[in-house]
Design a protein around this motif. Structure first.
Motif, PDB file in Angstrom:
ATOM      1  N   HIS A 189      -5.629   1.178  -0.656  1.00 23.65           N
ATOM      2  CA  HIS A 189      -4.714   1.090  -1.795  1.00 23.65           C
ATOM      3  C   HIS A 189      -5.379   0.374  -2.963  1.00 23.65           C
ATOM      4  O   HIS A 189      -5.294   0.814  -4.113  1.00 23.65           O
ATOM      5  CB  HIS A 189      -3.440   0.349  -1.377  1.00 23.65           C
ATOM      6  CG  HIS A 189      -2.391   0.261  -2.432  1.00 23.65           C
ATOM      7  ND1 HIS A 189      -1.688   1.363  -2.870  1.00 23.65           N
ATOM      8  CD2 HIS A 189      -1.916  -0.796  -3.149  1.00 23.65           C
ATOM      9  CE1 HIS A 189      -0.828   0.990  -3.801  1.00 23.65           C
ATOM     10  NE2 HIS A 189      -0.950  -0.305  -3.993  1.00 23.65           N
ATOM     11  N   PRO A 209       0.812  -1.220   0.000  1.00 21.93           N
ATOM     12  CA  PRO A 209       0.000   0.000   0.000  1.00 21.93           C
ATOM     13  C   PRO A 209       0.847   1.273   0.000  1.00 21.93           C
ATOM     14  O   PRO A 209       1.885   1.345   0.666  1.00 21.93           O
ATOM     15  CB  PRO A 209      -0.792  -0.109   1.308  1.00 21.93           C
ATOM     16  CG  PRO A 209      -0.825  -1.568   1.617  1.00 21.93           C
ATOM     17  CD  PRO A 209       0.489  -2.114   1.127  1.00 21.93           C
ATOM     18  N   ARG A 216      -9.587   7.167   4.744  1.00 30.40           N
ATOM     19  CA  ARG A 216      -8.746   7.218   5.947  1.00 30.40           C
ATOM     20  C   ARG A 216      -9.517   7.827   7.120  1.00 30.40           C
ATOM     21  O   ARG A 216      -9.361   7.387   8.268  1.00 30.40           O
ATOM     22  CB  ARG A 216      -7.469   8.016   5.672  1.00 30.40           C
ATOM     23  CG  ARG A 216      -6.503   7.290   4.747  1.00 30.40           C
ATOM     24  CD  ARG A 216      -5.146   7.949   4.659  1.00 30.40           C
ATOM     25  NE  ARG A 216      -4.304   7.178   3.769  1.00 30.40           N
ATOM     26  CZ  ARG A 216      -3.975   7.541   2.522  1.00 30.40           C
ATOM     27  NH1 ARG A 216      -4.391   8.702   2.043  1.00 30.40           N
ATOM     28  NH2 ARG A 216      -3.218   6.762   1.768  1.00 30.40           N
ATOM     29  N   VAL A 234       0.757   5.169   1.060  1.00 33.55           N
ATOM     30  CA  VAL A 234      -0.024   5.951   2.021  1.00 33.55           C
ATOM     31  C   VAL A 234       0.256   7.454   1.932  1.00 33.55           C
ATOM     32  O   VAL A 234      -0.302   8.223   2.702  1.00 33.55           O
ATOM     33  CB  VAL A 234       0.239   5.465   3.470  1.00 33.55           C
ATOM     34  CG1 VAL A 234      -0.186   4.013   3.621  1.00 33.55           C
ATOM     35  CG2 VAL A 234       1.712   5.630   3.845  1.00 33.55           C
ATOM     36  N   GLN A 286     -11.322   5.364   8.793  1.00 34.74           N
ATOM     37  CA  GLN A 286     -10.436   4.376   9.422  1.00 34.74           C
ATOM     38  C   GLN A 286     -10.469   3.023   8.694  1.00 34.74           C
ATOM     39  O   GLN A 286     -10.375   1.967   9.309  1.00 34.74           O
ATOM     40  CB  GLN A 286     -10.780   4.202  10.905  1.00 34.74           C
ATOM     41  CG  GLN A 286     -10.615   5.489  11.711  1.00 34.74           C
ATOM     42  CD  GLN A 286     -10.863   5.293  13.185  1.00 34.74           C
ATOM     43  OE1 GLN A 286     -11.660   4.448  13.588  1.00 34.74           O
ATOM     44  NE2 GLN A 286     -10.177   6.071  14.018  1.00 34.74           N
ATOM     45  N   ILE A 287     -10.557   3.095   7.357  1.00 37.08           N
ATOM     46  CA  ILE A 287     -10.469   1.886   6.539  1.00 37.08           C
ATOM     47  C   ILE A 287      -9.012   1.444   6.481  1.00 37.08           C
ATOM     48  O   ILE A 287      -8.094   2.261   6.442  1.00 37.08           O
ATOM     49  CB  ILE A 287     -11.008   2.157   5.114  1.00 37.08           C
ATOM     50  CG1 ILE A 287     -12.454   2.665   5.176  1.00 37.08           C
ATOM     51  CG2 ILE A 287     -10.913   0.911   4.255  1.00 37.08           C
ATOM     52  CD1 ILE A 287     -13.429   1.703   5.801  1.00 37.08           C
ATOM     53  N   ASP A 288      -8.777   0.153   6.469  1.00 35.57           N
ATOM     54  CA  ASP A 288      -7.419  -0.391   6.419  1.00 35.57           C
ATOM     55  C   ASP A 288      -6.695   0.087   5.163  1.00 35.57           C
ATOM     56  O   ASP A 288      -7.274   0.131   4.071  1.00 35.57           O
ATOM     57  CB  ASP A 288      -7.484  -1.929   6.428  1.00 35.57           C
ATOM     58  CG  ASP A 288      -6.112  -2.552   6.416  1.00 35.57           C
ATOM     59  OD1 ASP A 288      -5.693  -2.995   5.326  1.00 35.57           O
ATOM     60  OD2 ASP A 288      -5.470  -2.581   7.468  1.00 35.57           O
ATOM     61  N   GLU A 289      -5.403   0.432   5.300  1.00 31.42           N
ATOM     62  CA  GLU A 289      -4.636   0.988   4.182  1.00 31.42           C
ATOM     63  C   GLU A 289      -4.527   0.015   3.008  1.00 31.42           C
ATOM     64  O   GLU A 289      -4.469   0.437   1.857  1.00 31.42           O
ATOM     65  CB  GLU A 289      -3.228   1.388   4.645  1.00 31.42           C
ATOM     66  CG  GLU A 289      -3.172   2.654   5.481  1.00 31.42           C
ATOM     67  CD  GLU A 289      -3.520   3.915   4.689  1.00 31.42           C
ATOM     68  OE1 GLU A 289      -3.573   3.856   3.443  1.00 31.42           O
ATOM     69  OE2 GLU A 289      -3.731   4.960   5.330  1.00 31.42           O
ATOM     70  N   THR A 290      -4.493  -1.281   3.288  1.00 26.46           N
ATOM     71  CA  THR A 290      -4.428  -2.251   2.188  1.00 26.46           C
ATOM     72  C   THR A 290      -5.668  -2.155   1.313  1.00 26.46           C
ATOM     73  O   THR A 290      -5.579  -2.184   0.072  1.00 26.46           O
ATOM     74  CB  THR A 290      -4.286  -3.680   2.747  1.00 26.46           C
ATOM     75  OG1 THR A 290      -3.102  -3.762   3.545  1.00 26.46           O
ATOM     76  CG2 THR A 290      -4.215  -4.702   1.616  1.00 26.46           C
ATOM     77  N   LEU A 291      -6.814  -2.005   1.939  1.00 28.45           N
ATOM     78  CA  LEU A 291      -8.058  -1.887   1.193  1.00 28.45           C
ATOM     79  C   LEU A 291      -8.138  -0.539   0.475  1.00 28.45           C
ATOM     80  O   LEU A 291      -8.586  -0.462  -0.675  1.00 28.45           O
ATOM     81  CB  LEU A 291      -9.252  -2.064   2.134  1.00 28.45           C
ATOM     82  CG  LEU A 291     -10.638  -2.124   1.481  1.00 28.45           C
ATOM     83  CD1 LEU A 291     -10.694  -3.223   0.432  1.00 28.45           C
ATOM     84  CD2 LEU A 291     -11.712  -2.346   2.546  1.00 28.45           C
TER      85      LEU A 291
END
Length: 502
Positions: free
Chosen positions: A251, A83, A241, A85, A244-249
């Motif tokens: 990306h 990902p 963000r 960021v 608070q969604i996971d960075e992998t998702l």
């Protein structure tokens, strides 16, 4: 690949020679990405990465000019598996930090040998191995490696020196003439008048950065280039963000969004080039105002997709021009003078420093002396299989990315293909693979590596004769079309006739 046979063959070379299943040339964005896939998909495969430079990074450590940054968004220029960021347009330092994380997370450091200049690569059909002779770039000490498979990830241009035309009178100029590829650490810009020759992505990066350091900077161009203007932020990513969604998702979602937008834009460029041209130019008019001579300085003579579009984040170059700190001159060079440059129009531009942002020297196969069974390899006499493999060259793949999309998009595709090919060879008990023309291909018309009617920047056109040939069949060309290749490359049948195993 049959590791037992490869290991047996390795004993036929000198004990002072190091042997690896796979040898990767280049520790830039391509080499590091490919090494990740190799390590994850084929654990237990021995490999080494050789690079002439003192550290990883390739382009991103070669170039040290002010403001060096990507001209592709990092959600597609970054790797699919890692990902991104930060802001979509990133600095060299940010990209190097990202690559360093990939190296550390994948345990790649022990596999990389820096300051290793490769002098020659020799293929032997007797033992089905590559032998590479190299030397340490700082000491001249020699080193020899053998490999069952060679993975060329060194890029396509010469890192030691950029392209500077032999302009008349260039030695008469009293000040320094600097190429961005070899930017001096001690170059003093304060109070200086600077001319930047060129109008591509490098010039677009330099102009706003130099404008804030020197007395005045002039971009001297022979002809205009297309630019896209946009904010250096992706609002969807920022909103996700905040949720608070996971960075992998994040990306994955943003990457898909950018790829969809790029595909739609590419289709529009081909279907309605005049409308796209009008929209691109109107962005510039909106910044510089209706009284600026956009027709002369920012209206190209070619269609939008014939050369790479340079992205200008937050319109910084155009704001520098609007402020008066920078200016644009569209003219041709008659000759250099002691004080600056005499133009063909008769006008003289005075300068203290001249920067030649005039592109690359293309360098296929890394200036390495190649031979196949004792015969010199003439790369231009081969025919490419999907821009990855080449007729008459066994056990080798070259990573060549995209020009009109992010270079890195092709790394994942090629790496998946190579790992699948190596596994297929192992399952077959084969130690050699190459591609060969089929009977129905024998009378194909052979063409230049890239169709100049579709993509024709000067740095490619100058050296197209060095590249392999393509044909009019999709399997015998590098299409430069990610949206076709993302489906076509994974669907390659490794048991098909072009592949010859032994």
């Amino acid at each position: 690949m049959n590791s037992e046979t490869a290991g047996a063959n390795a004993h036929l070379v000198s004990s002072a020679t190091e042997h690896f299943d796979v040898l990767i040339v280049g520790a830039g964005i391509s080499g590091i990405g490919c090494a990740h896939h190799l390590r994850r998909q084929l654990p237990g495969t021995s490999f080494v990465i050789l690079d002439e430079q003192e550290s990883f990074g390739g382009t991103w450590i070669t170039h040290k000019y002010p403001g060096i940054r990507s001209d592709s968004d990092l959600h597609t220029f970054g790797y699919s598996f890692k990902p991104w960021v930060g802001p979509p347009i990133a600095t060299a330092a940010e990209i190097l930090s990202y690559m360093n994380e990939v190296i550390e997370e994948n345990g790649l450091t022990p596999h990389i040998r820096y300051k290793h200049r490769i002098l020659s690569a020799r293929w032997s059909s007797e033992i089905n191995l590559w032998t590479l002779e190299g030397e340490m770039a700082d000491t001249g000490e020699r080193a020899t490696f053998t490999a069952s498979f060679l993975w060329m990830c060194q890029g396509y241009y010469r890192h030691s020196a950029g392209y500077t035309p032999d302009w008349p009178g260039i030695k008469d100029f009293a000040g320094p003439v600097v190429h961005p590829q070899r930017w001096p650490d001690d170059l003093d810009l304060s109070g200086k008048r600077v001319i930047v020759i060129g109008s591509g992505a490098t010039a677009a990066t330099l102009i706003p950065n130099l404008a804030n350091q020197c007395a005045h900077v002039t971009m001297l161009q022979r002809s205009p280039t297309y630019f896209r203007i946009g904010r250096n932020v992706i609002e969807l990513a920022e909103e996700l963000r905040r949720l608070q969604i996971d960075e992998t998702l994040i990306h994955e979602i943003v990457r898909r969004k950018k790829l969809f937008e790029q595909y739609a834009f590419s289709k529009r460029c081909l279907a309605e080039p005049e409308q796209v041209k009008k929209e691109l130019i109107s962005q510039i008019v909106a910044v510089l105002g209706p009284n600026y001579d956009v027709a002369t300085h920012f209206t190209p003579r070619y269609s939008p997709m014939q050369q790479r579009l340079a992205f200008v984040p937050d319109a910084d170059m155009f704001l520098g021009i609007k402020s008066g700190k920078a200016s644009v001159v569209t003219d041709e060079i008659e000759r250099f003078t002691k004080q600056g440059i005499l133009l063909k129009s008769g006008k003289t531009l005075e300068a203290d420093i001249i920067v030649s942002a005039t592109g690359f020297n293309l360098c296929v196969l890394g200036d390495i002396d190649f031979a196949i069974d004792g015969k010199p390899l003439h790369f231009s006499e081969t025919v490419t299989y999907r821009g990855m493999m080449f007729t008459g060259i066994p056990n080798m793949v070259w990573v060549f990315g995209y020009f009109r999309a992010s270079w890195t998009l092709r790394i994942d595709l090629v790496a998946e293909f190579v790992c699948r090919l190596l596994k297929h060879m192992k399952d077959k008990g084969a130690t050699r693979v190459e591609v060969a023309l089929r009977p129905e291909d024998r009378n194909m018309r052979l063409l230049s590596w890239i169709d100049p009617n579709i993509f024709n920047p000067g740095y490619l056109m100058r050296n197209m004769h060095l590249f392999p040939k393509r044909a009019d069949k999709p399997e015998w060309q590098h299409s430069q079309d990610y949206w076709t290749e993302k489906d076509a490359i994974p669907a390659i049948n490794l048991g098909d006739v072009p592949f010859v195993y032994s």
